[in-house]
Design an enzyme around this catalytic site. Structure first.
Site, PDB file in Angstrom:
ATOM      1  N   HIS A 280      14.942   2.166 -17.761  1.00 14.51           N
ATOM      2  CA  HIS A 280      15.395   3.291 -18.031  1.00 14.51           C
ATOM      3  C   HIS A 280      14.889   4.606 -16.418  1.00 14.51           C
ATOM      4  O   HIS A 280      15.097   5.832 -16.838  1.00 14.51           O
ATOM      5  CB  HIS A 280      15.798   4.257 -19.159  1.00 14.51           C
ATOM      6  CG  HIS A 280      16.592   3.359 -19.908  1.00 14.51           C
ATOM      7  ND1 HIS A 280      17.827   3.195 -19.638  1.00 14.51           N
ATOM      8  CD2 HIS A 280      16.228   2.721 -21.335  1.00 14.51           C
ATOM      9  CE1 HIS A 280      18.451   2.966 -20.343  1.00 14.51           C
ATOM     10  NE2 HIS A 280      17.984   2.332 -21.724  1.00 14.51           N
TER      11      HIS A 280
ATOM     12  N   LYS B 257     -17.475  14.486 -25.659  1.00 15.03           N
ATOM     13  CA  LYS B 257     -17.330  14.310 -27.315  1.00 15.03           C
ATOM     14  C   LYS B 257     -16.711  14.847 -28.239  1.00 15.03           C
ATOM     15  O   LYS B 257     -16.056  14.765 -28.399  1.00 15.03           O
ATOM     16  CB  LYS B 257     -18.186  13.347 -27.751  1.00 15.03           C
ATOM     17  CG  LYS B 257     -18.315  12.622 -28.759  1.00 15.03           C
ATOM     18  CD  LYS B 257     -17.413  11.307 -28.904  1.00 15.03           C
ATOM     19  CE  LYS B 257     -17.332  10.519 -30.068  1.00 15.03           C
ATOM     20  NZ  LYS B 257     -16.633   9.482 -29.521  1.00 15.03           N
TER      21      LYS B 257
ATOM     22  N   CYS C 198     -20.144  20.672 -25.679  1.00 13.47           N
ATOM     23  CA  CYS C 198     -21.479  21.906 -25.185  1.00 13.47           C
ATOM     24  C   CYS C 198     -23.111  21.180 -25.958  1.00 13.47           C
ATOM     25  O   CYS C 198     -22.200  20.808 -27.719  1.00 13.47           O
ATOM     26  CB  CYS C 198     -21.604  23.423 -25.004  1.00 13.47           C
ATOM     27  SG  CYS C 198     -20.089  23.709 -23.589  1.00 13.47           S
TER      28      CYS C 198
ATOM     29  N   ASN D  53     -21.905  28.267 -27.274  1.00 13.88           N
ATOM     30  CA  ASN D  53     -21.016  26.886 -27.263  1.00 13.88           C
ATOM     31  C   ASN D  53     -19.174  27.244 -28.081  1.00 13.88           C
ATOM     32  O   ASN D  53     -19.655  28.036 -28.738  1.00 13.88           O
ATOM     33  CB  ASN D  53     -21.502  25.265 -28.112  1.00 13.88           C
ATOM     34  CG  ASN D  53     -20.255  24.922 -28.410  1.00 13.88           C
ATOM     35  OD1 ASN D  53     -19.391  24.786 -27.222  1.00 13.88           O
ATOM     36  ND2 ASN D  53     -19.882  23.635 -29.436  1.00 13.88           N
ATOM     37  N   GLY D  54     -18.448  27.432 -27.369  1.00 10.28           N
ATOM     38  CA  GLY D  54     -16.776  27.797 -27.210  1.00 10.28           C
ATOM     39  C   GLY D  54     -16.665  28.715 -26.331  1.00 10.28           C
ATOM     40  O   GLY D  54     -16.986  28.903 -24.825  1.00 10.28           O
TER      41      GLY D  54
ATOM     42  N   LYS E 210      -7.823   4.600 -23.059  1.00 10.24           N
ATOM     43  CA  LYS E 210      -9.076   4.424 -23.199  1.00 10.24           C
ATOM     44  C   LYS E 210      -9.373   3.811 -21.612  1.00 10.24           C
ATOM     45  O   LYS E 210     -10.925   4.458 -21.154  1.00 10.24           O
ATOM     46  CB  LYS E 210      -9.400   3.207 -23.850  1.00 10.24           C
ATOM     47  CG  LYS E 210      -9.682   2.820 -25.153  1.00 10.24           C
ATOM     48  CD  LYS E 210     -10.573   4.014 -25.532  1.00 10.24           C
ATOM     49  CE  LYS E 210     -10.716   4.468 -26.618  1.00 10.24           C
ATOM     50  NZ  LYS E 210     -10.168   5.625 -26.741  1.00 10.24           N
TER      51      LYS E 210
ATOM     52  N   ARG F 234     -22.145  16.035 -25.475  1.00  9.55           N
ATOM     53  CA  ARG F 234     -21.549  16.745 -25.592  1.00  9.55           C
ATOM     54  C   ARG F 234     -21.177  18.237 -24.159  1.00  9.55           C
ATOM     55  O   ARG F 234     -20.157  18.221 -24.698  1.00  9.55           O
ATOM     56  CB  ARG F 234     -22.254  17.667 -26.023  1.00  9.55           C
ATOM     57  CG  ARG F 234     -22.014  16.763 -28.171  1.00  9.55           C
ATOM     58  CD  ARG F 234     -22.646  17.854 -28.655  1.00  9.55           C
ATOM     59  NE  ARG F 234     -21.679  19.144 -29.541  1.00  9.55           N
ATOM     60  CZ  ARG F 234     -20.784  19.263 -29.766  1.00  9.55           C
ATOM     61  NH1 ARG F 234     -20.798  17.767 -30.991  1.00  9.55           N
ATOM     62  NH2 ARG F 234     -20.029  19.872 -29.997  1.00  9.55           N
TER      63      ARG F 234
ATOM     64  N   GLU G 297      -9.410   7.132 -19.054  1.00  6.71           N
ATOM     65  CA  GLU G 297     -10.426   8.111 -19.893  1.00  6.71           C
ATOM     66  C   GLU G 297     -11.953   7.710 -19.344  1.00  6.71           C
ATOM     67  O   GLU G 297     -13.164   8.449 -18.589  1.00  6.71           O
ATOM     68  CB  GLU G 297     -10.622   8.425 -21.259  1.00  6.71           C
ATOM     69  CG  GLU G 297     -11.088   7.629 -21.708  1.00  6.71           C
ATOM     70  CD  GLU G 297     -11.351   8.300 -23.518  1.00  6.71           C
ATOM     71  OE1 GLU G 297     -10.904   9.273 -23.385  1.00  6.71           O
ATOM     72  OE2 GLU G 297     -10.450   7.718 -24.680  1.00  6.71           O
TER      73      GLU G 297
ATOM     74  N   TRP H 238     -20.105  21.825 -20.960  1.00 10.65           N
ATOM     75  CA  TRP H 238     -19.861  21.054 -20.360  1.00 10.65           C
ATOM     76  C   TRP H 238     -18.675  22.548 -20.246  1.00 10.65           C
ATOM     77  O   TRP H 238     -18.528  23.569 -20.736  1.00 10.65           O
ATOM     78  CB  TRP H 238     -18.105  20.836 -21.126  1.00 10.65           C
ATOM     79  CG  TRP H 238     -17.521  20.319 -20.686  1.00 10.65           C
ATOM     80  CD1 TRP H 238     -17.792  18.752 -20.561  1.00 10.65           C
ATOM     81  CD2 TRP H 238     -15.889  21.108 -21.022  1.00 10.65           C
ATOM     82  NE1 TRP H 238     -16.314  18.731 -20.482  1.00 10.65           N
ATOM     83  CE2 TRP H 238     -15.116  19.694 -20.924  1.00 10.65           C
ATOM     84  CE3 TRP H 238     -15.340  21.576 -21.733  1.00 10.65           C
ATOM     85  CZ2 TRP H 238     -13.840  19.762 -20.627  1.00 10.65           C
ATOM     86  CZ3 TRP H 238     -13.885  21.944 -21.324  1.00 10.65           C
ATOM     87  CH2 TRP H 238     -13.153  21.191 -20.530  1.00 10.65           C
TER      88      TRP H 238
ATOM     89  N   GLU I 123      -3.048   3.555 -27.208  1.00  9.67           N
ATOM     90  CA  GLU I 123      -3.979   3.551 -26.942  1.00  9.67           C
ATOM     91  C   GLU I 123      -5.036   3.531 -25.255  1.00  9.67           C
ATOM     92  O   GLU I 123      -5.906   3.494 -25.044  1.00  9.67           O
ATOM     93  CB  GLU I 123      -5.052   3.180 -28.635  1.00  9.67           C
ATOM     94  CG  GLU I 123      -5.958   3.979 -28.501  1.00  9.67           C
ATOM     95  CD  GLU I 123      -6.598   4.774 -28.526  1.00  9.67           C
ATOM     96  OE1 GLU I 123      -8.611   5.054 -28.250  1.00  9.67           O
ATOM     97  OE2 GLU I 123      -6.574   6.032 -28.056  1.00  9.67           O
TER      98      GLU I 123
END
Length: 603
Positions: free
Chosen positions: A499, A598, A2, A97-98, A480, A27, A483, A73, A476
């Site tokens: 396996h 972010k 947010c 925010n939270g 990438k 954000r 996402e 968000w 990584e």
């Protein structure tokens, strides 16, 4: 998560709020809204589902010089206009925010069921604040936060206090500044940079008051407090695209410079030196084990560091996901060096892990990019990276500089513990610097990655594989790709394929194989043959000098010949560009992928 912005001053508040929200949109971009006092001291609230551009289209005829704005968000409640912020509750207008964890019990305690119009925990906080308000904002805010459980960054306006904005935070970030243009508060520096380079981080459990003439900071008992002023070490250009079509592509290009900025100031007579960072050598000599704690991309940097550090230091190195660390009763003590990695310095799970480590007596070293952030302030020692602002949600240059910091720590530890001679340490650092032109070479041939994604974007799955450090790089790369292109991607240790995983390999399925580690090269190539025999579309990454048999790979990408330990840097560029061009090829929003934000400041 947010984005929060507040402004009081002589300029048109609506314009500043809307532009600030545009800067903060990475954000959160489920919805956006602003609230402001007009010239008659009446509060107006305007909010819209979707991105800030939709909010800008709404007619707002009133003039104003004070207001607050929010880009969301979603955590509690769906994505719609009603759940968007700001929230009005009686005489209170609030953005948040939270997460308020006890919002349900507060709803019952204050009999709010019939008043609530949204599904959010934030509106509950607004109504509780209104119930405490008797004309004294600081007293009401103090009573509110005494009842809250969870994390929060609040900005609040009271109907009978035109021109005033109040803020308070716990975990969730807030920064503020008084400028020639007025007083500003925000969840991120990017919203303040157009107006000033000087700012302060709002301390936790302090109340900040903004007016058009000044900013005042108070302890919870109402007594004045003095903020610590900081200076931004980058300019507004660093937060702009500067001709690039997307922030992510710009930030990929910025990696070599970010590495130089992070490494070179810490090189003294050819050796890594942390004197200016006030990190003593006994931090490295006194520990019996290292525990790296981080989330997402930062955690992947930690996995690379583990593969690098254990052979060099001959002590146990453990990597933990921060969100699991404090729930697994970790084996840490006063002989443990806990390295905490966070780009923002505000990641809530990582912050909780830091606090747990300190409670167990461990020494903590934070690798962060944001000066004055909560993790930076609370850690025993700080190693700042110098990546500048990273706006794209998918991390690129922050990953590279985190790796650089970890490599320098590894080298210094090995030197002072007697595992490296001086010549070995100088050689190590020289090879680290050699990785910078190798990255530049990969950036220069980005058209290779642009062409290879044609096949990739037609598939639902992609597999990455490698051994040793190459496997760590693969993790990584898979993150990438998934996402920002929404292609299901997984990374596997190459030896594990038979396996079970090889059952998923079918004709045409892309397999990105990384084979840069000399001691396991032939083994990895054998695994490549196994997937190729089952029809996989193989994209093979090797060093420049490697000769590969015809037909083994559909696409063969070569990186400059580097020491095995440093191939992560050019490989990172290749994998970032593959993800970037896959997202472009699917016509997706590269910088702001769905459901992501972010800085993760909620659990």
């Amino acid at each position: 998560m947010c984005g929060i912005i507040g402004y009081s001053g002589p300029l048109e508040a609506k314009n500043i709020l809307l532009e600030g929200l545009s800067q903060l949109e990475y954000r959160g971009y489920d919805s956006a809204g602003i609230a402001y006092f007009d010239t008659a001291s009446t509060v107006h609230v305007v909010k819209k589902t979707g991105k800030v551009a939709r909010l800008k289209e709404v007619s707002m005829p009133h003039h104003s010089h004070c207001g607050i704005g929010h880009t969301r968000w979603a955590t509690h409640g769906g994505v719609d206009d009603i759940n968007a912020h700001p929230h009005r509750a009686g005489r209170v207008t609030l953005i948040h925010n939270g997460i308020i964890e006890n919002y349900h019990s507060l709803t019952q305690e204050f009999s709010l069921e019939d008043r609530l119009v949204s599904q959010t925990d934030s509106e509950v906080a607004a109504w509780v604040l209104d119930s405490f308000y008797d004309g004294d904002p600081k007293s009401a805010i103090k009573q509110l936060v005494e009842r809250l459980e969870g994390s929060y960054g609040f900005c609040v306006m009271f109907d009978d206090r035109p021109g005033e904005i109040y803020g308070i935070r716990s975990v969730s970030p807030l920064v503020a500044a008084y400028t020639h243009s007025g007083a500003l508060i925000a969840s991120d520096l990017t919203a303040l940079i157009p107006y000033t380079r000087n700012y302060f981080v709002v301390p936790e459990n302090h109340i900040v008051k903004l007016t058009g003439y000044k900013i005042s900071l108070y302890h919870m008992d109402g007594s004045p407090a003095v903020p610590e002023t900081l200076e931004v070490n980058w300019n507004m250009d660093a937060a702009m695209k500067n001709g690039f079509p997307h922030f992510m592509l710009k930030e990929i290009h910025e990696q070599p410079e970010a590495l130089k900025n992070t490494i070179l100031p810490r090189v003294v007579r050819g050796l890594p030196d942390f004197t200016d960072d006030q990190i003593p050598d006994d931090l490295f000599t006194a520990c019996a084990q290292v525990h790296v704690v981080a989330c997402g991309t930062a955690m992947h940097a930690g996995i690379v560091a583990k593969s690098l550090m254990e052979p060099a230091l001959r002590i146990p190195v453990t990597v933990s996901i921060a969100s699991e660390f404090r729930y697994e009763d970790p084996l840490i003590d006063e002989k443990t060096l806990v390295i905490i990695i966070s780009q923002s310095g505000e990641t809530i799970d990582t912050l909780a892990a830091l606090r747990l480590a300190k409670s167990r007596g461990s020494k903590t070293l934070a690798i962060v990019n944001v000066k004055g952030s909560t993790i930076a302030r609370e850690s025993h020692h700080i190693l700042y990276t110098h990546a500048g602002p990273e706006i794209a949600v998918a991390s690129t240059k922050a990953y590279s500089v985190q790796l650089a910091a970890l490599y320098m720590i590894s080298c210094r530890m090995a030197l002072v513990r007697g595992n490296f001679s001086r010549d070995q340490a100088v050689s190590f650092l020289t090879k680290l610097l050699d990785a910078i032109p190798a990255m530049e070479a990969m950036i220069a041939q980005k058209d290779v990655e642009k062409e290879l994604v044609t096949h990739l974007i037609q598939q639902h799955d992609t597999f990455f594989m490698g051994r040793g450090l190459d496997y760590a790089f693969s993790l990584e790369g898979a993150l990438k790709l998934k996402e920002i292109s929404y292609i299901h991607a997984e990374a596997y240790a190459a030896g594990e394929l038979k396996h079970g995983t090889i059952a998923l390999v079918a004709p045409g399925v892309p397999v990105i194989a990384i084979a840069t580690q000399e001691h396991v090269f032939s083994k990895t190539i054998s695994n490549v043959r196994e997937v190729k025999a089952r029809g996989a579309f193989v994209i093979l990454l090797t060093k420049e000098h490697k000769d590969i048999e015809d037909g083994l790979a559909d696409i063969h990408i070569r990186i400059p010949d580097l020491d095995d330990r440093f191939t992560v840097f050019p490989i990172a560029v290749i994998l970032q560009l593959i993800a970037y061009y896959a997202s472009i090829g699917k016509n997706l929003d590269v910088d702001q992928p769905r459901n992501l934000a972010k800085s993760v400041t909620v659990e």
